[in-house]
Design a protein around this motif. Sequence first.
Motif, mmCIF file in Angstrom:
data_model
loop_
_atom_site.group_PDB
_atom_site.id
_atom_site.type_symbol
_atom_site.label_atom_id
_atom_site.label_comp_id
_atom_site.label_asym_id
_atom_site.label_seq_id
_atom_site.Cartn_x
_atom_site.Cartn_y
_atom_site.Cartn_z
ATOM 1 N N ALA A 161 0.817 -1.231 0.000
ATOM 2 C CA ALA A 161 0.000 0.000 0.000
ATOM 3 C C ALA A 161 0.846 1.275 0.000
ATOM 4 C CB ALA A 161 -0.997 0.043 1.149
ATOM 5 N N HIS A 190 -3.251 6.449 -5.605
ATOM 6 C CA HIS A 190 -2.076 6.254 -4.745
ATOM 7 C C HIS A 190 -0.784 6.628 -5.448
ATOM 8 C CE1 HIS A 190 -4.581 4.276 -1.797
ATOM 9 N NE2 HIS A 190 -5.064 3.497 -2.747
ATOM 10 N N THR A 302 -0.795 5.344 4.774
ATOM 11 C CA THR A 302 -1.264 4.081 4.197
ATOM 12 C C THR A 302 -1.109 2.914 5.177
ATOM 13 O OG1 THR A 302 0.902 3.821 3.196
ATOM 14 C CG2 THR A 302 -0.814 4.788 1.833
#
Length: 304
Positions: A161, A190, A302
């Motif tokens: 992530a 992201h 994250t």
Amino acid sequence: MHAMTVLGPVDAADLGVILPHEHILIDLRHHAFAVEAILDDPDLAVDELRRFRTAGGGTVVDVTNRYMGRNVETQMRVARETGLHVIASTGYYTELYYPPHVYQWSTNTLADEMIAELTVGIGDTGVRAGIIGEIGTMRDAISPAGERVFRAAARAHLQTAAPVSTHVLQDELAHDQMDLLQEEGVDLGHVIIGHQGDHRDLDYLVSIAERGVFVQIDHIGMEFYQRDAARAHLIAQLVQLGYCTQILLSHDVCFKRLLHWFGGQGYDHLLTGFVPMLREEGVSEADIQQMLVDNPRRALATYT
Ligand SMILES: [Zn+2]
């Protein structure tokens, strides 16, 4: 939510004003301007970054990965001695800086090297990287090795992530970069597309923003690439068009001449010199806060 710093996880609410793309130490020895682009004095780094802290800064993201002069010891010193949160990065920069194993290992093995730095630690320091970057392309097309690095970064992101931060300079390969990451299944929310503060073409920036990435207006203070007044105007236009929640702001300090010691404006220029220009352009305090604090926090937080 937390961000991973060199001193461990930090509550995202405590990150404050964030510089999402800087270099604490860096060694760009393969560039033609090498002497200018080697920062290797830890004491000076501490002094220069303290000025950002004093100006109201909270966090600096050092997107210098291993093969471009990352120095974990100095990152930890800066964190301890200035009180700033420091986030370290992993990955491979551009082809000039790839270690031989980029050409020898499988894409998944390259991803594994990043994943190890993000989840276990950098070498035997126990310090974990908190971002994948800066990973870049050069000029005309993405090379085969470059493509593998982008795919490896995508896979490392999907496992951890951690956000992906890119370098697009003197080329217009941002869409190619996004295509590759998307092909690997990355949600572009992201992804940070870097070095977008040098364009004059608003439509091009809008075409990038429309895909949902963070558009990083960096090189603030590098007036040899574009005047800051032009950058401030571009930002005001993007905000007007509704893209405020996707804009990130940073300097990308990587040249000696940008440091105060050498007559430059340092890591604090965004807060002390550039924010007033945004106000003059009519950007609201709420929107400035959004770009300095909320957006980079959303990109970095994250870890649960
Ligand atoms: Zn760069």
